[in-house]
Design a protein around this motif. Structure first.
Motif, PDB file in Angstrom:
ATOM      1  N   UNK A 251       0.721  -1.265  -0.085  1.00  0.00           N
ATOM      2  CA  UNK A 251      -0.118   0.095  -0.036  1.00  0.00           C
ATOM      3  C   UNK A 251       0.941   1.125  -0.084  1.00  0.00           C
ATOM      4  N   UNK A 252       2.120   1.232  -0.320  1.00  0.00           N
ATOM      5  CA  UNK A 252       3.117   2.225  -0.142  1.00  0.00           C
ATOM      6  C   UNK A 252       3.675   2.269   1.093  1.00  0.00           C
ATOM      7  N   UNK A 253       3.418   1.900   2.108  1.00  0.00           N
ATOM      8  CA  UNK A 253       3.834   2.079   3.319  1.00  0.00           C
ATOM      9  C   UNK A 253       4.371   0.554   4.024  1.00  0.00           C
ATOM     10  N   UNK A 254       3.592  -0.435   3.804  1.00  0.00           N
ATOM     11  CA  UNK A 254       3.716  -1.778   4.406  1.00  0.00           C
ATOM     12  C   UNK A 254       3.314  -2.939   3.406  1.00  0.00           C
ATOM     13  N   UNK A 359       1.179  -1.457  -8.126  1.00  0.00           N
ATOM     14  CA  UNK A 359       1.781  -0.542  -7.327  1.00  0.00           C
ATOM     15  C   UNK A 359       0.717   0.596  -7.033  1.00  0.00           C
ATOM     16  N   UNK A 360       0.672   1.160  -5.575  1.00  0.00           N
ATOM     17  CA  UNK A 360      -0.254   2.074  -5.377  1.00  0.00           C
ATOM     18  C   UNK A 360       0.015   3.368  -5.912  1.00  0.00           C
ATOM     19  N   UNK A 361      -1.067   4.242  -6.321  1.00  0.00           N
ATOM     20  CA  UNK A 361      -0.786   5.523  -7.139  1.00  0.00           C
ATOM     21  C   UNK A 361      -0.186   6.604  -6.150  1.00  0.00           C
ATOM     22  N   UNK A 362       0.725   7.283  -6.861  1.00  0.00           N
ATOM     23  CA  UNK A 362       1.179   8.479  -6.099  1.00  0.00           C
ATOM     24  C   UNK A 362       2.491   8.238  -5.325  1.00  0.00           C
ATOM     25  N   UNK A 405      18.183   5.067   9.620  1.00  0.00           N
ATOM     26  CA  UNK A 405      17.347   6.189   9.979  1.00  0.00           C
ATOM     27  C   UNK A 405      15.879   5.712   9.809  1.00  0.00           C
ATOM     28  N   UNK A 406      15.019   7.101   9.931  1.00  0.00           N
ATOM     29  CA  UNK A 406      13.419   6.818   9.465  1.00  0.00           C
ATOM     30  C   UNK A 406      13.278   7.390   8.068  1.00  0.00           C
ATOM     31  N   UNK A 407      12.865   6.261   7.236  1.00  0.00           N
ATOM     32  CA  UNK A 407      12.329   6.571   5.912  1.00  0.00           C
ATOM     33  C   UNK A 407      10.939   7.529   5.976  1.00  0.00           C
ATOM     34  N   UNK A 408      10.661   7.916   5.046  1.00  0.00           N
ATOM     35  CA  UNK A 408       9.607   8.962   4.919  1.00  0.00           C
ATOM     36  C   UNK A 408       8.326   8.287   3.868  1.00  0.00           C
ATOM     37  N   UNK A 409       7.568   8.938   3.232  1.00  0.00           N
ATOM     38  CA  UNK A 409       6.569   8.350   2.458  1.00  0.00           C
ATOM     39  C   UNK A 409       7.135   7.440   1.187  1.00  0.00           C
ATOM     40  N   UNK A 410       7.918   8.021   0.520  1.00  0.00           N
ATOM     41  CA  UNK A 410       8.353   7.319  -0.643  1.00  0.00           C
ATOM     42  C   UNK A 410       9.854   6.621  -0.241  1.00  0.00           C
ATOM     43  N   UNK A 411       9.582   5.356   0.421  1.00  0.00           N
ATOM     44  CA  UNK A 411      10.738   4.790   0.928  1.00  0.00           C
ATOM     45  C   UNK A 411      11.617   4.164  -0.095  1.00  0.00           C
TER      46      UNK A 411
END
Length: 667
Positions: A251-254, A359-362, A405-411
């Motif tokens: 879903x873009x994150x998990x 793949x999820x859009x965006x 480190x911590x990854x953001x939205x677009x890992x």
């Protein structure tokens, strides 16, 4: 005053009470990790209070104090567990009641109640852990409680506790053979204790989904995940991939399993035809899986036939993951065989589910651009594109690290272009996203990779620090193919040169400073010992019992044969006990036994004779009391004395025994 001298000067009741309180504390300590915090504090407070009362010889609290504390314990248990039933609530109550009962130690019967509550509390430790350290601690607790029990049966004087401890030790040794026979032959039944909430306390291992940081939390966990005993040739370490959950839905994150989204239950439907075929000789092995509260049977990639797990239903998903009908909440041993070289998947790309390319859009726009660039710069065959991506990982300056480190939205974008570092889940996820961006079906497989050989017992130990994630891509004509992008970044991570290791503790660091090999030797020996405990004690199942009967000559043994053999041994042991008792009685001094029979006869005739009175003095008492009527008995007593003390020996003991039966006893 010296504490030891002060303790020795205490009255016996105070000394015995302090010893019993110490034993209770020893039995309760392993529960601290599982009891509510208030219960641990409550029990410690009550035991310290009771010890102070014993030392100061002060009176015990009144009944209303005990009732108030009991009501408080019940209320605390209810508010903590929302019930007074079940394992956790029951153990909390038992421990609290054991502590409260020490406030009523006024008589021996109260002590006996505490003893048996202590025995039961000791057994409840095994509801939570059956490890070797817990078993050893409970053996010490058993000896302590038996010592207190024996000491309570010695009411006269001030016997030393060491004397009671020796008696308790002998009792334990004498009971050990009976315990061993019952352990080997008592029919193994399904667990009698179990409620649905019990499963919630199992240890967690691999997660059912993969987010950034999920596997990193396991990477520094040095605990054992599973042990493997290869029954034939051992495969190379770099090929030891133990397959766990397969993650498809992104879903873009998990990443999550596709089955979870479709809401399926056991046994899962086959979403596609795996057409699994193994090549070469299979690798047989035995795998001992630690409790993980998951319905997963990890196997070496790939197991064509179902693992043999006694008592469990086993099924394979279309993604080659073996699952069971129940979560693994206890140590589980099963047998399997796997093919290191295999092929699976539908014969053509058109039969592959579209979910493996979605793949999820965006999300990750720069990774989409990278995919387009790779397609422009390389042949558009999937195999060539996979190799191009691996080449980029090897030559693009990417680094393997557990602290990215911590990854953001677009890992995926951050990994490919910004950070260029990560551990296996970052690498596998970014690689799978890139593959799907090039319209190549891809999915992520989680599990464990590698392990280390314990040279003492021959088992391969796979730890939580060996948790790993890799990818599988679908290639036309070859099916699903394993691609481990982490190997392209850090080849040693999947070999034997760069295994992850958890930080060492202070003791391990000190041992390594003294001797670099000492820590490893101690750890290897301990794990071999612990594994033997797991294999021969915790994993002594019904199938092993039946194998034992086969070795004893039973052709088709069942539980009825176990019961018959156990009953036969019990009867034989009872007969041996009777024979030993008869022999022991015969071994006692027959002269003293015959004199004792004479004393009993005289007591019936009205003459009280002490146990230490010699036969000559008894003869004088008889003649004084009965005159001429007592002369035959007096002569017999003198003969009995002569048989014992005269140089010639006099009349034989057998003749005296026959004469005893024909004597005329005066009245």
């Amino acid at each position: 005053m010296n504490p030891a001298l002060r303790l020795a000067a205490l009255p016996r009741d105070s000394r015995d009470t302090l010893f019993l309180l110490a034993v209770i504390g020893w039995v309760v300590v392993p529960h601290v990790n599982y009891l509510p915090w208030w219960c641990s504090v409550f029990v410690a407070g009550v035991l310290v209070w009771r010890a102070r009362l014993a030392v100061q010889a002060r009176p015990l609290p009144g009944r209303w104090w005990v009732v108030a504390l009991l009501l408080g314990s019940l209320a605390g248990t209810w508010f903590t567990h929302r019930t007074l039933l079940g394992r956790d609530a029951g153990v909390t109550l038992i421990v609290a009641l054991l502590a409260l009962k020490t406030l009523e130690l006024r008589a021996r019967r109260d002590a006996f109640v505490v003893f048996f509550l202590g025995f039961f509390t000791m057994l409840t430790n095994f509801f939570f852990s059956q490890s070797l350290p817990v078993a050893a601690a409970m053996l010490v607790g058993l000896l302590g409680l038996l010592t207190a029990l024996v000491n309570a049966h010695m009411p006269v004087g001030r016997p030393p506790l060491a004397e009671a401890a020796r008696t308790a030790g002998w009792m334990t040794l004498l009971g050990a053979p009976v315990m061993a026979v019952l352990f080997l032959l008592f029919p193994r039944l399904a667990p009698l204790w179990g409620i649905p909430s019990d499963a919630l306390s199992g240890r967690s291992g691999l997660s059912a989904q993969m987010e950034v940081g999920a596997i990193a939390s396991l990477a520094l966990d040095d605990s054992v995940a599973l042990r493997v005993k290869f029954l034939d040739q051992v495969p190379p370490q770099r090929e030891m991939y133990f397959r766990g959950p397969v993650l498809t839905d992104f879903d873009g994150r998990a990443w999550r399993p596709l089955l979870a989204r479709l809401g399926t239950r056991f046994p899962p439907p086959r979403l596609e035809d795996p057409r699994l075929t193994g090549f070469g000789a299979p690798v047989p092995y035995e795998l001992t899986l630690e409790p993980n509260n998951r319905p997963w049977l990890l196997t070496l990639d790939a197991a064509v036939t179902p693992p043999h797990a006694p008592g469990l239903e086993v099924a394979m998903t279309s993604e080659l993951q073996w699952v069971t009908n129940h979560p693994v909440v206890d140590l589980l041993r099963y047998e399997a065989e796997s093919y290191l070289s295999f092929r699976h998947g539908p014969p053509s790309r058109g039969l592959v589910l579209a979910e493996y390319r979605q793949l999820p859009a965006g999300f990750n726009p720069r990774t989409q651009e990278l995919a387009a660039q790779l397609q422009r710069d390389n042949p558009r065959e999937p195999q060539a594109l996979v190799q191009a991506a691996l080449r980029l990982l090897r030559t693009g300056g990417y680094v393997y690290t557990l602290d990215p480190g911590v990854f953001g939205l677009h890992s995926a974008d951050e990994f490919w272009f910004d950070r260029k570092q990560g551990f296996c889940e970052h690498i596998a996820s970014s690689f799978a996203v890139l593959m799907r961006a090039m319209n190549i079906p891809a999915r992520i497989v989680t599990g464990y990779q590698g392990g280390e050989l314990n040279a003492l017992d021959g088992f391969w130990v796979v730890r939580q620090s060996d948790a790993h994630a890799w990818t599988e891509v679908y290639l036309e004509g070859r099916g699903w193919v394993r691609v481990d992008p982490t190997s392209a970044v850090a080849p040693g991570r999947t070999g034997s040169l760069q295994r992850l290791a958890a930080p060492r503790g202070v003791l391990a660091e000190a041992m390594e400073t003294v001797n670099p090999n000492l820590s490893a030797m101690v750890r290897t020996a301990w794990e071999a010992l612990n594994n033997s405990w797991n294999q021969w004690i915790l994993n002594y199942t019904q199938s092993r019992q039946l194998n034992l009967l086969r070795n004893l000559g039973f052709k088709s043994p069942g539980w009825e044969d176990l019961a018959r053999l156990l009953i036969g041994l019990i009867v034989a042991t009872a007969l041996l006990g009777v024979l030993w008792s008869w022999w022991d009685r015969r071994q006692h001094d027959p002269w003293l036994r015959l004199l004792g029979r004479a004393r009993r006869k005289l007591r019936n005739a009205g003459i009280e004779v002490g146990r230490s009175t010699p036969p000559r003095q008894i003869a004088n008492l008889v003649t004084t009391r009965f005159g001429a009527d007592g002369r035959p008995l007096a002569d017999w007593l003198l003969k009995l004395e002569a048989q014992r003390y005269a140089r010639s020996g006099g009349t034989s003991l057998a003749a005296l025994r026959r004469e005893f039966h024909h004597l005329a006893w005066p009245r």
